[in-house]
Design a protein around this motif. Sequence first.
Motif, PDB file in Angstrom:
ATOM      1  N   ARG A   1       2.657   2.113 -13.473  1.00  0.00           N
ATOM      2  CA  ARG A   1       1.964   1.700 -12.244  1.00  0.00           C
ATOM      3  C   ARG A   1       1.576   2.912 -11.392  1.00  0.00           C
ATOM      4  N   ALA A   2       2.506   3.856 -11.275  1.00  0.00           N
ATOM      5  CA  ALA A   2       2.225   5.057 -10.485  1.00  0.00           C
ATOM      6  C   ALA A   2       1.097   5.870 -11.116  1.00  0.00           C
ATOM      7  N   THR A   3       1.096   5.971 -12.437  1.00  0.00           N
ATOM      8  CA  THR A   3       0.051   6.719 -13.133  1.00  0.00           C
ATOM      9  C   THR A   3      -1.299   6.044 -12.962  1.00  0.00           C
ATOM     10  N   VAL A   4      -1.339   4.753 -13.117  1.00  0.00           N
ATOM     11  CA  VAL A   4      -2.588   3.999 -12.955  1.00  0.00           C
ATOM     12  C   VAL A   4      -3.139   4.184 -11.544  1.00  0.00           C
ATOM     13  N   THR A   5      -2.269   4.133 -10.553  1.00  0.00           N
ATOM     14  CA  THR A   5      -2.696   4.323  -9.166  1.00  0.00           C
ATOM     15  C   THR A   5      -3.244   5.733  -8.953  1.00  0.00           C
ATOM     16  N   ARG A   6      -2.526   6.745  -9.498  1.00  0.00           N
ATOM     17  CA  ARG A   6      -2.986   8.135  -9.356  1.00  0.00           C
ATOM     18  C   ARG A   6      -4.328   8.359 -10.025  1.00  0.00           C
ATOM     19  N   LEU A   7      -4.566   7.665 -11.129  1.00  0.00           N
ATOM     20  CA  LEU A   7      -5.828   7.826 -11.844  1.00  0.00           C
ATOM     21  C   LEU A   7      -6.971   7.076 -11.176  1.00  0.00           C
ATOM     22  N   GLY A   8      -6.634   6.267 -10.177  1.00  0.00           N
ATOM     23  CA  GLY A   8      -7.665   5.614  -9.389  1.00  0.00           C
ATOM     24  C   GLY A   8      -8.208   4.322  -9.951  1.00  0.00           C
ATOM     25  N   TYR A   9      -7.471   3.663 -10.831  1.00  0.00           N
ATOM     26  CA  TYR A   9      -7.920   2.361 -11.318  1.00  0.00           C
ATOM     27  C   TYR A   9      -7.751   1.341 -10.207  1.00  0.00           C
ATOM     28  N   GLY A  10      -8.838   0.682  -9.830  1.00  0.00           N
ATOM     29  CA  GLY A  10      -8.776  -0.235  -8.701  1.00  0.00           C
ATOM     30  C   GLY A  10      -8.565   0.568  -7.434  1.00  0.00           C
ATOM     31  N   THR A  11      -8.219  -0.079  -6.385  1.00  0.00           N
ATOM     32  CA  THR A  11      -7.901   0.630  -5.155  1.00  0.00           C
ATOM     33  C   THR A  11      -6.431   0.466  -4.873  1.00  0.00           C
ATOM     34  N   ALA A  12      -5.836   1.462  -4.257  1.00  0.00           N
ATOM     35  CA  ALA A  12      -4.412   1.382  -3.929  1.00  0.00           C
ATOM     36  C   ALA A  12      -4.148   0.161  -3.060  1.00  0.00           C
ATOM     37  N   GLN A  13      -5.059  -0.133  -2.146  1.00  0.00           N
ATOM     38  CA  GLN A  13      -4.878  -1.275  -1.249  1.00  0.00           C
ATOM     39  C   GLN A  13      -4.856  -2.577  -2.054  1.00  0.00           C
ATOM     40  N   ASP A  14      -5.782  -2.728  -3.012  1.00  0.00           N
ATOM     41  CA  ASP A  14      -5.814  -3.925  -3.843  1.00  0.00           C
ATOM     42  C   ASP A  14      -4.559  -4.023  -4.703  1.00  0.00           C
ATOM     43  N   ASP A  15      -4.157  -2.905  -5.318  1.00  0.00           N
ATOM     44  CA  ASP A  15      -2.967  -2.917  -6.159  1.00  0.00           C
ATOM     45  C   ASP A  15      -1.737  -3.302  -5.361  1.00  0.00           C
ATOM     46  N   ASP A  16      -1.589  -2.743  -4.166  1.00  0.00           N
ATOM     47  CA  ASP A  16      -0.431  -3.043  -3.336  1.00  0.00           C
ATOM     48  C   ASP A  16      -0.422  -4.505  -2.930  1.00  0.00           C
ATOM     49  N   ALA A  17      -1.578  -5.046  -2.613  1.00  0.00           N
ATOM     50  CA  ALA A  17      -1.650  -6.450  -2.222  1.00  0.00           C
ATOM     51  C   ALA A  17      -1.288  -7.334  -3.407  1.00  0.00           C
ATOM     52  N   ASP A  18      -1.782  -6.985  -4.601  1.00  0.00           N
ATOM     53  CA  ASP A  18      -1.477  -7.775  -5.790  1.00  0.00           C
ATOM     54  C   ASP A  18       0.009  -7.751  -6.119  1.00  0.00           C
ATOM     55  N   GLN A  19       0.634  -6.625  -5.942  1.00  0.00           N
ATOM     56  CA  GLN A  19       2.035  -6.477  -6.298  1.00  0.00           C
ATOM     57  C   GLN A  19       2.975  -6.830  -5.155  1.00  0.00           C
ATOM     58  N   GLY A  20       2.445  -6.934  -3.935  1.00  0.00           N
ATOM     59  CA  GLY A  20       3.307  -7.170  -2.791  1.00  0.00           C
ATOM     60  C   GLY A  20       4.122  -5.951  -2.425  1.00  0.00           C
ATOM     61  N   LEU A  21       3.697  -4.770  -2.870  1.00  0.00           N
ATOM     62  CA  LEU A  21       4.441  -3.546  -2.632  1.00  0.00           C
ATOM     63  C   LEU A  21       3.607  -2.559  -1.834  1.00  0.00           C
ATOM     64  N   ALA A  22       4.241  -1.878  -0.910  1.00  0.00           N
ATOM     65  CA  ALA A  22       3.589  -0.773  -0.215  1.00  0.00           C
ATOM     66  C   ALA A  22       3.665   0.442  -1.128  1.00  0.00           C
ATOM     67  N   ALA A  23       2.855   1.448  -0.853  1.00  0.00           N
ATOM     68  CA  ALA A  23       2.863   2.661  -1.666  1.00  0.00           C
ATOM     69  C   ALA A  23       4.264   3.230  -1.734  1.00  0.00           C
ATOM     70  N   ASP A  24       4.691   3.573  -2.943  1.00  0.00           N
ATOM     71  CA  ASP A  24       5.986   4.205  -3.197  1.00  0.00           C
ATOM     72  C   ASP A  24       7.176   3.322  -2.826  1.00  0.00           C
ATOM     73  N   GLU A  25       6.969   2.005  -2.751  1.00  0.00           N
ATOM     74  CA  GLU A  25       8.055   1.075  -2.434  1.00  0.00           C
ATOM     75  C   GLU A  25       8.703   0.609  -3.728  1.00  0.00           C
ATOM     76  N   LEU A  26      10.011   0.423  -3.697  1.00  0.00           N
ATOM     77  CA  LEU A  26      10.725  -0.044  -4.873  1.00  0.00           C
ATOM     78  C   LEU A  26      10.542  -1.545  -5.058  1.00  0.00           C
ATOM     79  N   ASP A  27      10.512  -1.983  -6.312  1.00  0.00           N
ATOM     80  CA  ASP A  27      10.438  -3.389  -6.665  1.00  0.00           C
ATOM     81  C   ASP A  27      11.667  -4.112  -6.112  1.00  0.00           C
ATOM     82  N   GLU A  28      11.508  -5.375  -5.751  1.00  0.00           N
ATOM     83  CA  GLU A  28      12.601  -6.156  -5.163  1.00  0.00           C
ATOM     84  C   GLU A  28      13.824  -6.215  -6.071  1.00  0.00           C
ATOM     85  N   SER A  29      13.608  -6.337  -7.387  1.00  0.00           N
ATOM     86  CA  SER A  29      14.741  -6.396  -8.313  1.00  0.00           C
ATOM     87  C   SER A  29      15.530  -5.091  -8.303  1.00  0.00           C
TER      88      SER A  29
END
Length: 180
Positions: free
Chosen positions: A129-157
């Motif tokens: 996920r971090a690599t995909v974000t760094r490579l610019g696939y989609g937008t960070a804002q869209d990815d974060d909204a889809d995952q429910g995670l803020a940048a560099d936030e740990l998964d709930e589990s």
Amino acid sequence: MRKVLYILGQLTDQDAEWLARNGRRREVPAGETLIRQGQPVSAMFILLDGHMEVQVNGIGRVARLGSGEIVGEMSFVDKAPPAASVLSLEHCVVLELDKAAIERRIAEDMGFGMRFYRAIACFLSDRLRATVTRLGYGTAQDDDADQGLAADELDESVLDTVSLAGDRFNRMLKMLGVGS
């Protein structure tokens, strides 16, 4: 130190103690190559102290690693040789976890195997996920909204086990005489 939290957060106290007892504390001098791109590796390493760098032929440095980072984990998933080299930037201490020893433990304790491979899967998922974000696939804002995670936030589990994982890592450091 975040990466070790993925591994130790999925394991039990007994699993973490087993890793510390059955791994090998290894001193890595500055400038030494721990993992060489294209050459098979028979161990996974937890960086306990110091800084290392990940390099890819033709690209150069792709990451700088500190205490709590893990390298060589992909060798537990497939037989392909490493896609990058890892070298020490300064004197480092690692916990070397022999692949054959871990495979024997998995054969003896299927629960350990399930927890270990779940930890590796969570770890690699986060890295992808971090690599995909760094490579610019989609937008960070869209990815974060889809995952429910803020940048560099740990998964709930993972968040549920962060405190336990941190305690396990600190006990591991003490057992191995690092930072004392």
